[in-house]
Design an enzyme around this catalytic site. Structure first.
Site, short mmCIF file in Angstrom:
data_model
loop_
_atom_site.label_atom_id
_atom_site.label_comp_id
_atom_site.label_asym_id
_atom_site.label_seq_id
_atom_site.Cartn_x
_atom_site.Cartn_y
_atom_site.Cartn_z
N HIS A 236 38.78 32.20 40.19
CA HIS A 236 39.57 33.10 39.34
C HIS A 236 39.46 32.76 37.87
CE1 HIS A 236 42.18 33.50 43.12
NE2 HIS A 236 40.95 33.90 43.28
N CYS B 255 27.49 50.94 39.46
CA CYS B 255 28.40 50.01 38.76
C CYS B 255 28.16 48.55 39.11
CB CYS B 255 29.85 50.39 39.02
SG CYS B 255 30.32 50.27 40.75
C1 PEP Z 1 29.13 45.85 43.93
O1 PEP Z 1 29.20 45.40 45.07
O2 PEP Z 1 28.06 46.15 43.37
C2 PEP Z 1 30.35 46.05 43.14
C3 PEP Z 1 30.32 46.69 42.00
O3 PEP Z 1 31.50 45.53 43.59
P1 PEP Z 1 31.86 43.97 43.60
O4 PEP Z 1 30.86 43.26 42.74
O5 PEP Z 1 33.24 43.88 43.09
O6 PEP Z 1 31.74 43.61 45.06
#
Ligand code: PEP
Ligand code: MG
Length: 755
Positions: free
Chosen positions: A367, A680
């Site tokens: 964290h 993303c």
């Molecule tokens: C991903 O898996 O690409 C994503 C954006 O989510 P996280 O990194 O939070 O798992």
């Protein structure tokens, strides 16, 4: 043989007198060795001090040739003295020359002596030198003589730490305590920071080492131990920590040590020998630290760490010190150095004075790392023993890009880094100038560049970076940095603040993605063989609908009168999305029934991060309002490589033909169905990878705020049409390319794309 010791307390009392005399350091040291020799009735007493070049220099002697002082020397590991320094433990030998490590220094005239007792001069577990006594007879020194010598060594350690001995070295070499050190850990948050060490849990400097009244010191120790035990018992009983889990384990270990007779007996013995209570705890702690540095078993090392922490608390109890430096006491260029810390503790320091963070622990998903990244604080974790090596106020450089930490750096290195910082600042300034420029390619293709966020501290970046919106708001971060479950009202308050800060720009919330490696300290976690593929994210949300419904309700409240965009993570089947949608509908009805305001529009989407969805794209597109590709997880499952395991993650390339074809099929399906698609994952924030995505047909990317500048600079120098024309044929079967990284790099060079 009987001890000739006239009593360590008497020795300490004499030492105190010598320490108080207004004489030069050399003279003081000469007096100390005479004092020890007569007290232990040894014919020889010598002090060796460790220099920065790894050499132990003879600093004072009683009994050996005086001319050898500042001339005789040994390397660490060489001879018995070198061995003591290397291993940080005493050697007690009736016949020294029979030891395999024995080395004879002719200039000292030590051949006449047979028995040998040497102890390390330790400070906070670090070896600063070696103190030795020798006798002609073959004798084994008694336990209390070893103890007396160790206690005296502590006093000498303070002389070294106070800088008294630096000037009198024969060579113009500094002492080991001021040696420049470079350690390599793991870069966890990028960027470079130059500044001065602030110890997260500063060592209390004990100036009063020698007791005036032993009984009083014993009473002080009893009182402090009782207070310490009570505070740990209270914490364990308070119910603030989960019934199981790491926090509890650590506290249980603390409790065990706080009641450990062996530990307390050692402290009492040091008091009996004439130390103050705090100095006695420190003596035992120094021993523990030295053992800790030698320990290779991770479990035992961890327990010794716990014991070290506890000793620290006890010293604080004895000296009445509060925790850590206050904000106003921080230097303007503070680099926080600690063993570990919670996310909230980092936030407590305040961003304005912190230039970097260095931890002995910490991992990419811990964290505190998440918060350091959000705050843009360069951070390096897993730096071995940095707390023991660093002193408050030392100059230090943190390189979050390479994972290097330079403690007390040489001037050249410091200048080189200062230049690097200036260069970065210039580049950042260039990116800032792009902030309000449109995200359009040379051939006029428009893009939307959004940012990823997850904490309130991220929000100022929205304006600073010129992002078009928040493409991914990771709601679980609020849960991860909290010490207990955020209630509905707290969640609602956060979402309201996010929407207010966005000021009309779109925000895409993602429902809780907990489970897997995203653990909540207060939520009982179950052991799973494969947590990334286990009971996480939407799976958990659908099985425990109370949790998800509370979150949905908080979001609906917060977005009343505005738009709510919400997407669900880790969807493997279209059915799961439909179930989640049903929960939203139910909550919506509930709010309407009770006359609450609701959002003007609600758009629900799915994160595509499980490969099974690649074969359900048509159905999926017919139900959703938008999709967002979570390329971090999608790649992990697509190639079966654990995203957190560098041993395997580096083997596979995100720009491999197979993965790019998968990404293209998503963009194609979404574009065909006129469903907005975003990407993303981390891919979107790397200019070369972002370029590949553009070539595949992506027009909306969401990334960390720091990546917006470099990606926009790339995009504005790119001809998207020509890129697609170069890239897409390479993805067709029969081309023989398994990886198109080089193809893209060549294109960028040929076409002058700013990478
Ligand atoms: C991903 O898996 O690409 C994503 C954006 O989510 P996280 O990194 O939070 O798992
Ligand atoms: Mg994911």
């Amino acid at each position: 043989m009987r001890s000739n010791l006239a009593g360590p307390r008497l020795l300490l009392r004499r030492l105190r007198e010598v320490m108080a005399e207004p004489i030069l350091a050399q003279e003081r040291l000469d007096k100390i060795v005479v004092l020890i020799a007569s007290n232990v009735v040894a014919e020889v007493c010598s002090v060796y001090i460790l220099r920065a070049d790894g050499v132990l220099e003879l600093y004072a002697t009683e009994g050996l040739n005086r001319e050898a002082v500042h001339n005789a020397s040994l390397r660490v590991g060489q001879g018995l003295v070198g061995l003591i320094a290397a291993e940080a433990r005493p050697l007690n030998l009736p016949n020294a020359s029979a030891h395999p490590g024995f080395t004879y220094l002719p200039e000292t005239g030590e051949e006449a002596y047979n028995s040998f007792l040497g102890v390390p001069i330790l400070r906070a577990g670090r070896t600063l030198g070696v103190l030795v006594v020798q006798n002609q007879s073959h004798r084994t020194y008694l336990e209390d003589e070893v103890e007396a010598l160790q206690t005296t060594a502590m006093v000498i350690a303070e002389m070294v730490a106070a800088g008294e001995l630096e000037a009198i070295s024969q060579k113009a070499t500094g002492l080991d305590l001021s040696r420049p050190i470079t350690s390599t850990g793991t870069g966890l948050s990028e960027g470079v920071g130059l500044g001065h060490v602030v110890l997260h849990e500063p060592r209390v400097v004990i100036t009063n080492l020698i007791a005036e009244d032993t009984d009083r010191e014993n009473l002080r120790l009893d009182g402090a131990i009782n207070r310490l035990r009570l505070s740990i018992d209270d914490l364990l009983a308070s119910g603030e920590i989960a019934a199981t889990g790491e926090h509890r384990e650590v506290l249980e270990a603390y409790r065990m040590f706080a009641y450990d007779r062996g530990w307390i007996r050692k402290i009492e013995e040091a008091i009996r020998n004439g130390l103050t209570a705090e100095a006695a705890v420190e003596k035992v702690q120094s021993d523990t630290r030295a053992r800790m540095l030698r320990q290779t078993d991770p479990y035992l090392r961890e327990r010794l760490h716990d014991l070290d922490d506890l000793a620290h608390r006890l010293i604080r109890e004895l000296m009445g010190r509060e925790h850590g430096p206050s904000h106003d006491e921080l230097p303007q260029d503070a680099i926080i150095v600690g063993r570990n810390m919670g996310a909230a503790e980092l936030l407590d320091y305040g961003r304005d004075r912190i230039r970097g963070l260095v931890l002995e622990e910490g991992g990419p998903t811990s964290h505190v790392t998440i918060v350091a990244r959000a705050l843009g604080i360069p951070m390096v974790g897993l730096v071995h023993d940095i707390v023991g090596l660093a002193d408050g106020g030392d100059a230090i450089i943190v390189d979050g890009d390479t994972g290097e930490v330079h403690l007390r750096p040489a001037t050249d290195l410091e200048n080189a880094y200062a230049e690097k910082v200036r260069f970065r600042a210039r580049r950042q300034a260039q990116y800032r100038r792009l902030r309000n420029k449109p995200s359009v390619t040379r051939d006029g293709v428009e893009f939307s560049l959004q940012m990823n966020a997850g904490l309130l501290v991220d929000l100022p970046h929205l304006a600073e970076s010129g992002a078009a919106g928040v493409g991914l708001f990771r709601t679980e971060l609020q849960f991860m940095v909290a010490s207990s479950f955020p209630r509905m009202r707290e969640q609602q308050a956060q979402y309201t603040q996010v929407l207010d800060a966005a000021d009309g720009k779109p925000v895409t919330f993602r429902s809780l993605d907990i489970g897997g490696d995203k653990v909540l300290p207060y939520l009982r976690s179950i052991q799973e063989e494969n947590p990334a593929m286990g009971w996480r994210a939407l799976r958990l949300g659908l099985d425990r609908p109370g949790l998800l419904r509370t979150q949905i309700r908080a979001l609906l409240h917060a977005a009343a009168g505005r738009e709510l965009k919400l997407m669900f993570p880790m969807v493997s089947e279209v059915r799961e999305f439909l179930q989640a949608k049903e929960l939203v509908d139910k909550e919506l009805k509930h709010l309407r029934r009770h006359g609450h305001g609701t959002p003007d529009t609600i758009r629900l989407g799915v994160m595509i991060e499980v490969p099974s969805l690649l074969f359900q794209l048509e159905e999926l597109m017919s139900y959703v309002d938008f999709v967002s590709v979570g390329s971090n997880d999608l790649f992990q499952f697509f190639c079966a490589v654990d995203r957190g395991n560098t041993r395997v993650a580096d083997r596979f390339d995100t720009l491999s033909v197979g993965f790019l074809r998968a990404l293209k099929s998503i963009a194609d399906a979404a574009n065909k169905a006129h469903v907005p698609v975003t990407l993303c994952g981390e891919l979107a924030g790397r200019p070369l990878e972002a370029m590949a995505l553009i070539g595949l047909g992506y027009r909306d990317l969401s990334m960390s705020p720091a990546s917006l500048g470099p990606v926009k600079a790339m995009l504005r120098t790119l001809d998207a049409g020509r890129l697609s024309a170069r890239l897409l044929p390479r993805l067709e079967p029969g081309h023989g390319d398994s990886n198109i990284r080089d193809v893209l790099k060549r294109f960028a060079t040929d076409m002058d794309v700013a990478l």
